[in-house]
Write a protein that holds these residues in place. Structure first.
Motif, PDB file in Angstrom:
ATOM      1  N   ALA A 138      -2.531 -14.364 -61.446  1.00  0.00           N
ATOM      2  CA  ALA A 138      -1.993 -13.171 -60.779  1.00  0.00           C
ATOM      3  C   ALA A 138      -1.913 -13.328 -59.267  1.00  0.00           C
ATOM      4  N   PHE A 139      -2.918 -14.001 -58.681  1.00  0.00           N
ATOM      5  CA  PHE A 139      -2.997 -14.049 -57.227  1.00  0.00           C
ATOM      6  C   PHE A 139      -2.539 -15.377 -56.635  1.00  0.00           C
ATOM      7  N   GLY A 140      -2.224 -16.347 -57.501  1.00  0.00           N
ATOM      8  CA  GLY A 140      -1.725 -17.626 -57.008  1.00  0.00           C
ATOM      9  C   GLY A 140      -2.764 -18.455 -56.275  1.00  0.00           C
ATOM     10  N   SER A 141      -4.033 -18.355 -56.692  1.00  0.00           N
ATOM     11  CA  SER A 141      -5.088 -19.132 -56.050  1.00  0.00           C
ATOM     12  C   SER A 141      -4.777 -20.625 -56.100  1.00  0.00           C
ATOM     13  N   ARG A 142      -5.055 -21.308 -54.991  1.00  0.00           N
ATOM     14  CA  ARG A 142      -4.890 -22.758 -54.931  1.00  0.00           C
ATOM     15  C   ARG A 142      -6.169 -23.496 -55.302  1.00  0.00           C
ATOM     16  N   HIS A 143      -7.192 -22.746 -55.663  1.00  0.00           N
ATOM     17  CA  HIS A 143      -8.460 -23.362 -56.065  1.00  0.00           C
ATOM     18  C   HIS A 143      -8.328 -24.062 -57.413  1.00  0.00           C
ATOM     19  N   CYS A 144      -7.365 -23.614 -58.236  1.00  0.00           N
ATOM     20  CA  CYS A 144      -7.136 -24.193 -59.556  1.00  0.00           C
ATOM     21  C   CYS A 144      -5.634 -24.401 -59.737  1.00  0.00           C
ATOM     22  N   GLU A 145      -5.222 -24.905 -60.910  1.00  0.00           N
ATOM     23  CA  GLU A 145      -3.805 -25.092 -61.205  1.00  0.00           C
ATOM     24  C   GLU A 145      -3.326 -24.147 -62.299  1.00  0.00           C
ATOM     25  N   CYS A 146      -4.125 -23.117 -62.607  1.00  0.00           N
ATOM     26  CA  CYS A 146      -3.865 -22.279 -63.783  1.00  0.00           C
ATOM     27  C   CYS A 146      -2.536 -21.543 -63.708  1.00  0.00           C
ATOM     28  N   GLY A 147      -2.252 -20.905 -62.576  1.00  0.00           N
ATOM     29  CA  GLY A 147      -1.008 -20.161 -62.458  1.00  0.00           C
ATOM     30  C   GLY A 147       0.204 -21.053 -62.609  1.00  0.00           C
ATOM     31  N   GLU A 148       0.143 -22.228 -62.013  1.00  0.00           N
ATOM     32  CA  GLU A 148       1.256 -23.165 -62.122  1.00  0.00           C
ATOM     33  C   GLU A 148       1.397 -23.695 -63.545  1.00  0.00           C
ATOM     34  N   GLN A 149       0.279 -23.910 -64.223  1.00  0.00           N
ATOM     35  CA  GLN A 149       0.341 -24.329 -65.620  1.00  0.00           C
ATOM     36  C   GLN A 149       0.963 -23.242 -66.496  1.00  0.00           C
ATOM     37  N   LEU A 150       0.622 -21.990 -66.235  1.00  0.00           N
ATOM     38  CA  LEU A 150       1.181 -20.884 -67.005  1.00  0.00           C
ATOM     39  C   LEU A 150       2.703 -20.852 -66.875  1.00  0.00           C
ATOM     40  N   SER A 151       3.196 -20.929 -65.636  1.00  0.00           N
ATOM     41  CA  SER A 151       4.645 -20.916 -65.414  1.00  0.00           C
ATOM     42  C   SER A 151       5.312 -22.142 -66.021  1.00  0.00           C
ATOM     43  N   ALA A 152       4.692 -23.314 -65.841  1.00  0.00           N
ATOM     44  CA  ALA A 152       5.270 -24.546 -66.377  1.00  0.00           C
ATOM     45  C   ALA A 152       5.341 -24.501 -67.898  1.00  0.00           C
ATOM     46  N   ALA A 153       4.336 -23.937 -68.546  1.00  0.00           N
ATOM     47  CA  ALA A 153       4.328 -23.848 -70.004  1.00  0.00           C
ATOM     48  C   ALA A 153       5.435 -22.926 -70.502  1.00  0.00           C
ATOM     49  N   LEU A 154       5.617 -21.784 -69.856  1.00  0.00           N
ATOM     50  CA  LEU A 154       6.672 -20.864 -70.267  1.00  0.00           C
ATOM     51  C   LEU A 154       8.050 -21.497 -70.067  1.00  0.00           C
TER      52      LEU A 154
END
Length: 220
Positions: free
Chosen positions: A72-88
């Motif tokens: 939700a917040f686009g934290s750069r501490h992890c890659e989760c948000g980018e993985q979510l978008s890439a998977a979709l």
């Protein structure tokens, strides 16, 4: 006779999820069917995003753990948000697939506040595994039972799993999910998360071969 998931042949597998609602969902990545479930054991509300016909074999599948800071917040501490978008995006390109989004998995299952406390310890020099253990918590407390039951309910027969995490594959197999392939979901590292990703590779066994390029570029 026993079916491939361990259930006696002809006997319906008991389910701990209730299929509650379907609704069309248009996203930046494509059009999906949002399928809502209730976890009858834990009370958690869960969702799967379905694209195309998934009552088949070898369905491209992402089982994504909730990550408020990243998703939700686009934290750069992890890659989760980018993985979510890439998977979709990958599922939409494929023309069929499913993304199971698991609530209750924040911080590898330790919860939001504990995750923030662990992040504070990481800022003080601990790695992500050490931080969880320092709080008296497991390095990974996630359970994938509900994801498997949702996939069974959706009629998915086998999956090509979008994941770098062998523990996730093993857990889904234990719950009767056939995995025909583990498909890498590699996101270019950032300066802010490179140490975190190395820890995931070296201590949690994640398959992250793209980090070798960064390691090779560093002076010895």
């Amino acid at each position: 006779m026993i079916d491939t998931d361990g259930t006696p042949h002809g006997i319906t597998r008991p389910s701990g999820v209730e299929h509650v609602v379907n609704v069309q969902l248009s996203t930046d990545h494509g059009d999906f069917l949002a399928v809502g479930y209730l976890d009858l054991d834990r009370g958690d509300e869960q969702i799967a995003l379905v694209h195309g016909d998934i009552e088949a074999d070898d369905v491209l599948t992402r089982v994504h753990s909730e990550c408020l800071t990243g998703d939700a917040f686009g934290s750069r501490h992890c890659e989760c948000g980018e993985q979510l978008s890439a998977a979709l995006r990958a599922i939409a390109r494929e023309g069929r697939g499913v993304l199971v989004y698991l609530q209750g998995h924040e911080g590898r299952g330790i919860g939001l506040l504990a995750k923030l406390r662990a992040m504070r310890l990481q800022a003080d020099g601990l790695d992500t595994v050490e931080a969880n253990l320092a709080l008296g918590l497991p390095d990974d407390a996630r359970d994938y039972r509900v994801a498997a039951e949702m996939l069974h309910d959706l009629g998915v027969r086998s999956v090509r799993l979008l994941s770098n995490n062998p523990r996730k594959s093993e857990a889904l197999r234990r719950h009767g999910i056939r995995i025909s392939e583990q498909v890498p979901l590699l996101i270019p590292p950032r300066e802010e998360n490179l140490s975190y990703l190395r820890t995931k590779r070296e201590r949690l066994g994640h398959h992250l071969p793209h980090l070798d390029l960064d390691l090779a570029a560093e002076p010895s």
